[in-house]
Design a protein around this motif. Structure first.
Motif, PDB file in Angstrom:
ATOM      1  N   THR A  29      71.981 111.573   4.644  1.00  0.00           N
ATOM      2  CA  THR A  29      71.993 112.879   4.152  1.00  0.00           C
ATOM      3  C   THR A  29      72.195 113.122   2.512  1.00  0.00           C
ATOM      4  OG1 THR A  29      73.018 113.701   6.183  1.00  0.00           O
ATOM      5  CG2 THR A  29      72.987 115.256   4.397  1.00  0.00           C
ATOM      6  N   LEU A  30      73.046 112.323   2.047  1.00  0.00           N
ATOM      7  CA  LEU A  30      73.178 112.272   0.711  1.00  0.00           C
ATOM      8  C   LEU A  30      72.013 111.802   0.019  1.00  0.00           C
ATOM      9  CD1 LEU A  30      75.465 112.730  -1.699  1.00  0.00           C
ATOM     10  CD2 LEU A  30      75.849 110.134  -1.349  1.00  0.00           C
ATOM     11  N   ARG A  31      71.268 110.652   0.645  1.00  0.00           N
ATOM     12  CA  ARG A  31      70.137 110.027  -0.103  1.00  0.00           C
ATOM     13  C   ARG A  31      68.840 110.899   0.073  1.00  0.00           C
ATOM     14  NH1 ARG A  31      68.241 104.596  -0.509  1.00  0.00           N
ATOM     15  NH2 ARG A  31      70.135 103.950   0.429  1.00  0.00           N
ATOM     16  N   GLU A  32      68.634 111.739   0.811  1.00  0.00           N
ATOM     17  CA  GLU A  32      67.667 112.647   1.317  1.00  0.00           C
ATOM     18  C   GLU A  32      67.602 113.906   0.922  1.00  0.00           C
ATOM     19  OE1 GLU A  32      67.079 112.008   5.398  1.00  0.00           O
ATOM     20  OE2 GLU A  32      66.326 109.950   5.340  1.00  0.00           O
ATOM     21  N   HIS A  33      68.571 114.752   0.900  1.00  0.00           N
ATOM     22  CA  HIS A  33      68.838 116.032   0.532  1.00  0.00           C
ATOM     23  C   HIS A  33      69.931 116.411  -0.384  1.00  0.00           C
ATOM     24  CE1 HIS A  33      66.777 116.089   4.346  1.00  0.00           C
ATOM     25  NE2 HIS A  33      67.661 115.382   4.924  1.00  0.00           N
ATOM     26  N   ARG A  34      70.311 115.432  -1.203  1.00  0.00           N
ATOM     27  CA  ARG A  34      71.245 115.898  -2.258  1.00  0.00           C
ATOM     28  C   ARG A  34      70.415 116.766  -3.363  1.00  0.00           C
ATOM     29  NH1 ARG A  34      72.598 115.124  -7.204  1.00  0.00           N
ATOM     30  NH2 ARG A  34      70.880 113.837  -7.572  1.00  0.00           N
ATOM     31  N   LYS A  35      71.264 117.840  -3.826  1.00  0.00           N
ATOM     32  CA  LYS A  35      70.533 118.805  -4.564  1.00  0.00           C
ATOM     33  C   LYS A  35      71.723 119.736  -5.309  1.00  0.00           C
ATOM     34  CE  LYS A  35      67.069 122.539  -5.085  1.00  0.00           C
ATOM     35  NZ  LYS A  35      66.025 123.256  -4.373  1.00  0.00           N
ATOM     36  N   GLY A  36      71.856 119.567  -6.722  1.00  0.00           N
ATOM     37  CA  GLY A  36      72.762 120.505  -7.229  1.00  0.00           C
ATOM     38  C   GLY A  36      73.883 119.535  -7.630  1.00  0.00           C
ATOM     39  N   GLU A  37      74.984 120.178  -7.940  1.00  0.00           N
ATOM     40  CA  GLU A  37      76.295 119.485  -8.547  1.00  0.00           C
ATOM     41  C   GLU A  37      77.038 118.488  -7.628  1.00  0.00           C
ATOM     42  OE1 GLU A  37      78.791 122.822 -10.129  1.00  0.00           O
ATOM     43  OE2 GLU A  37      77.326 123.137 -11.806  1.00  0.00           O
ATOM     44  N   THR A  38      77.737 117.768  -8.404  1.00  0.00           N
ATOM     45  CA  THR A  38      78.866 116.976  -7.695  1.00  0.00           C
ATOM     46  C   THR A  38      80.130 117.022  -8.165  1.00  0.00           C
ATOM     47  OG1 THR A  38      76.820 115.326  -7.002  1.00  0.00           O
ATOM     48  CG2 THR A  38      79.243 114.484  -7.045  1.00  0.00           C
ATOM     49  N   ASP A  39      81.037 117.378  -7.491  1.00  0.00           N
ATOM     50  CA  ASP A  39      82.605 117.437  -7.856  1.00  0.00           C
ATOM     51  C   ASP A  39      83.386 116.045  -7.703  1.00  0.00           C
ATOM     52  OD1 ASP A  39      81.980 120.146  -8.350  1.00  0.00           O
ATOM     53  OD2 ASP A  39      83.030 120.749  -6.626  1.00  0.00           O
ATOM     54  N   LEU A  40      83.891 115.653  -8.752  1.00  0.00           N
ATOM     55  CA  LEU A  40      84.930 114.556  -8.845  1.00  0.00           C
ATOM     56  C   LEU A  40      86.050 115.134  -8.624  1.00  0.00           C
ATOM     57  CD1 LEU A  40      85.627 111.937  -9.648  1.00  0.00           C
ATOM     58  CD2 LEU A  40      85.976 112.471 -12.151  1.00  0.00           C
ATOM     59  N   VAL A  41      86.930 114.554  -7.227  1.00  0.00           N
ATOM     60  CA  VAL A  41      88.051 114.986  -6.887  1.00  0.00           C
ATOM     61  C   VAL A  41      89.227 113.916  -6.691  1.00  0.00           C
ATOM     62  CG1 VAL A  41      88.979 115.757  -4.615  1.00  0.00           C
ATOM     63  CG2 VAL A  41      86.749 116.614  -5.427  1.00  0.00           C
ATOM     64  N   HIS A  42      90.350 114.097  -7.333  1.00  0.00           N
ATOM     65  CA  HIS A  42      91.267 113.257  -7.170  1.00  0.00           C
ATOM     66  C   HIS A  42      92.459 113.813  -6.333  1.00  0.00           C
ATOM     67  CE1 HIS A  42      94.774 110.630  -9.524  1.00  0.00           C
ATOM     68  NE2 HIS A  42      94.101 110.058  -8.395  1.00  0.00           N
ATOM     69  N   ARG A  43      92.682 113.284  -5.014  1.00  0.00           N
ATOM     70  CA  ARG A  43      93.554 113.526  -4.137  1.00  0.00           C
ATOM     71  C   ARG A  43      94.434 112.729  -3.645  1.00  0.00           C
ATOM     72  NH1 ARG A  43      89.989 114.775   0.220  1.00  0.00           N
ATOM     73  NH2 ARG A  43      89.133 116.424  -0.811  1.00  0.00           N
ATOM     74  N   ASN A  44      95.688 112.790  -3.741  1.00  0.00           N
ATOM     75  CA  ASN A  44      96.710 111.761  -3.086  1.00  0.00           C
ATOM     76  C   ASN A  44      96.500 110.431  -3.552  1.00  0.00           C
ATOM     77  OD1 ASN A  44      97.901 113.914  -1.714  1.00  0.00           O
ATOM     78  ND2 ASN A  44      96.486 113.590   0.198  1.00  0.00           N
ATOM     79  N   GLY A  45      96.256 110.231  -4.806  1.00  0.00           N
ATOM     80  CA  GLY A  45      95.789 108.746  -5.426  1.00  0.00           C
ATOM     81  C   GLY A  45      94.632 108.221  -5.015  1.00  0.00           C
ATOM     82  N   LYS A  46      93.629 109.081  -4.565  1.00  0.00           N
ATOM     83  CA  LYS A  46      92.294 108.385  -4.183  1.00  0.00           C
ATOM     84  C   LYS A  46      91.215 109.414  -4.873  1.00  0.00           C
ATOM     85  CE  LYS A  46      93.980 106.992   0.539  1.00  0.00           C
ATOM     86  NZ  LYS A  46      93.884 107.344   1.905  1.00  0.00           N
ATOM     87  N   TRP A  47      90.038 108.896  -4.744  1.00  0.00           N
ATOM     88  CA  TRP A  47      88.924 109.253  -5.827  1.00  0.00           C
ATOM     89  C   TRP A  47      88.014 109.714  -4.609  1.00  0.00           C
ATOM     90  CZ3 TRP A  47      89.697 111.199 -10.671  1.00  0.00           C
ATOM     91  CH2 TRP A  47      90.624 110.589 -11.320  1.00  0.00           C
ATOM     92  N   PHE A  48      87.119 110.705  -4.591  1.00  0.00           N
ATOM     93  CA  PHE A  48      86.113 111.418  -4.129  1.00  0.00           C
ATOM     94  C   PHE A  48      85.137 111.917  -4.933  1.00  0.00           C
ATOM     95  CE2 PHE A  48      90.045 111.402  -1.514  1.00  0.00           C
ATOM     96  CZ  PHE A  48      89.315 110.763  -0.422  1.00  0.00           C
ATOM     97  N   LEU A  49      83.717 111.730  -4.232  1.00  0.00           N
ATOM     98  CA  LEU A  49      82.680 112.895  -4.784  1.00  0.00           C
ATOM     99  C   LEU A  49      82.217 113.646  -3.879  1.00  0.00           C
ATOM    100  CD1 LEU A  49      80.725 109.930  -7.067  1.00  0.00           C
ATOM    101  CD2 LEU A  49      82.017 111.675  -7.705  1.00  0.00           C
ATOM    102  N   VAL A  50      82.229 114.952  -4.025  1.00  0.00           N
ATOM    103  CA  VAL A  50      81.574 115.851  -3.024  1.00  0.00           C
ATOM    104  C   VAL A  50      80.423 116.360  -3.694  1.00  0.00           C
ATOM    105  CG1 VAL A  50      82.325 117.910  -1.637  1.00  0.00           C
ATOM    106  CG2 VAL A  50      84.153 116.177  -2.427  1.00  0.00           C
ATOM    107  N   ALA A  51      79.235 116.015  -2.718  1.00  0.00           N
ATOM    108  CA  ALA A  51      77.919 116.691  -3.440  1.00  0.00           C
ATOM    109  C   ALA A  51      77.210 117.561  -2.598  1.00  0.00           C
ATOM    110  CB  ALA A  51      76.972 115.349  -3.335  1.00  0.00           C
ATOM    111  N   THR A  52      76.739 118.341  -3.153  1.00  0.00           N
ATOM    112  CA  THR A  52      75.707 119.545  -2.420  1.00  0.00           C
ATOM    113  C   THR A  52      74.576 118.986  -2.029  1.00  0.00           C
ATOM    114  OG1 THR A  52      77.093 121.245  -3.915  1.00  0.00           O
ATOM    115  CG2 THR A  52      74.932 121.757  -2.396  1.00  0.00           C
ATOM    116  N   CYS A  53      74.199 119.388  -0.878  1.00  0.00           N
ATOM    117  CA  CYS A  53      73.014 118.905  -0.223  1.00  0.00           C
ATOM    118  C   CYS A  53      72.341 120.155   0.470  1.00  0.00           C
ATOM    119  CB  CYS A  53      73.053 117.791   0.904  1.00  0.00           C
ATOM    120  SG  CYS A  53      73.792 116.388   0.532  1.00  0.00           S
ATOM    121  N   GLU A  54      70.872 120.090   0.348  1.00  0.00           N
ATOM    122  CA  GLU A  54      70.250 121.383   0.765  1.00  0.00           C
ATOM    123  C   GLU A  54      69.391 120.623   1.907  1.00  0.00           C
ATOM    124  OE1 GLU A  54      68.907 125.022   0.875  1.00  0.00           O
ATOM    125  OE2 GLU A  54      70.245 124.253  -0.820  1.00  0.00           O
TER     126      GLU A  54
END
Length: 385
Positions: A153-178
């Motif tokens: 889904t990320l490869r085919e439909h990502r569109k818009g901003e991506t949030d960098l998130v730091h939670r409980n010592g772990k790192w995540f990227l949260v991307a918006t997809c259309e």
């Protein structure tokens, strides 16, 4: 339709230090911009940018695009605050919670999520890495991992901003997809779904998604939180907050599993899904004292939202019907009375004798109402009216 995809970022220790410094710098800059917006009364991005743009670049070491994203985050936060005040979710004018929210500028945690756009974060899907801007310079080849379906889904439909998130010592990227919606088919029938507290969801087919396990888990978490609240130390309050978030994630996972199964059954059989319209249910019922906590934490709205977006993505028709007396009305003769439901789990019609599980009967009534509503909606309007 918009979906978000979360992937786990796997930075090296040196990269993690750079990412943490970047988050802290961006959120300190957001605090400065928020204070300036509150004092000046300027809440549009253009006006705020003219006011503090140069200051944020000089004092916090941010590039041009990170400053723009940070200002957008501040403006969005104030927009959300004004919307909450208009909706009344912060209470009436003069109440403590609303006065507290209106009397001081919005502040941001040092580890609060930071939005990135394509100019300062790029994806290399074949290598499963990202290139991301930091205050220490552009950082390349940072690996990420995720579920195979999510990565597709990320490869085919990502569109818009991506949030960098730091939670409980772990790192995540949260991307918006259309994601494009599937074409909705014409249902051959309806699958009625009754939502409840003891049984989270019961279908008109008689399939029951029992919530007793979730209920036991929540009662256990409530006891642990009560023990921590009795200690009333700073450490105990932090642990209680973590337990609350863990419980929310557990309930969300359970709702995802239930909604996925319901939508799959409806799609496989060519039926639509019928739900009760439960808006304002907490205002309509008067629970006893020992039931208040269970009702206030009942995730029925979230379950309905999960079913709705999964059905929309799969092309499954969804309809909401009136929830009044669905558990007290006989689906065979139509007799409606409180005595038709002598206990919480059982239904027995006083007129025709139809008996069965109360939640299944409610699901059948929801299905029957959906049939009537669908026929009414699709009836052609006579010419000349």
């Amino acid at each position: 339709m918009k979906l978000v995809v979360q992937v786990k970022l796997l930075p090296s220790p040196e990269q993690a230090v750079a990412l943490e410094a970047t988050l802290h710098a961006c959120n300190r800059a957001a605090d400065r911009a928020s204070a300036a917006a509150f004092e000046s009364g300027l809440f549009s991005r253009n006006d705020l940018q003219k006011l503090v743009y140069a200051e944020l670049k000089a004092d916090f070491g941010l590039g041009a695009q990170p400053v723009v994203r940070t200002l957008k985050k501040v403006v969005d936060a104030y927009t959300a605050l004004r919307a909450a005040i208009r909706a009344g979710t912060l209470g009436r004018p003069g109440c403590v919670r609303r006065v507290k929210a209106e009397s001081k500028p919005i502040t941001f945690r040092l580890d609060a999520a930071q939005p990135f756009d394509d100019r300062i974060l790029s994806w290399q899907h074949d290598a499963s890495t990202v290139s991301i801007w930091t205050t220490a310079g552009r950082m390349k080849h940072v690996p990420f991992r995720g579920n195979a379906d999510q990565l597709k889904t990320l490869r085919e439909h990502r569109k818009g901003e991506t949030d960098l998130v730091h939670r409980n010592g772990k790192w995540f990227l949260v991307a918006t997809c259309e994601v494009p919606e599937a074409e909705q088919y014409e249902p051959v029938d309806w699958l009625g779904v009754d939502r409840g507290i003891v049984n989270l969801a019961t279908t008109s087919d008689g399939h029951n998604h029992c919530g007793r396990r979730l209920g036991r888990y929540r009662r256990w978490q409530a006891r642990k939180r009560a023990e921590l609240q009795a200690k009333n130390t700073r450490s105990a309050r932090r642990r209680a907050k973590r337990r609350t978030k863990r419980e929310q994630r557990h309930a969300t996972h359970a709702n995802h599993k239930i909604s996925k199964e319901i939508v799959a059954v409806a799609q496989r059989t060519g039926r639509g899904i019928a739900l009760e319209r439960l808006d304002g249910i907490r205002d309509r019922v008067r629970p006893s004292r020992d039931q208040r906590a269970a009702l206030s934490s009942w995730p029925f709205h979230q379950l309905g939202e999960h079913i709705a977006y999964k059905a929309q993505r799969a092309g499954v028709p969804l309809i909401e019907v009136d929830a009044a007396y669905t558990s007290q009305m006989c689906p065979r003769c139509g007799h409606t009375a409180r005595h038709n439901r002598p206990t919480r789990d059982s239904f027995s019609c006083r007129r025709c004798g139809l008996a069965g599980p109360a939640d299944v009967v409610a699901g059948v009534n929801v299905r029957n109402r959906a049939r009537s509503a669908w026929v009414f909606v699709n009836t052609p309007v006579p010419q000349g009216i």
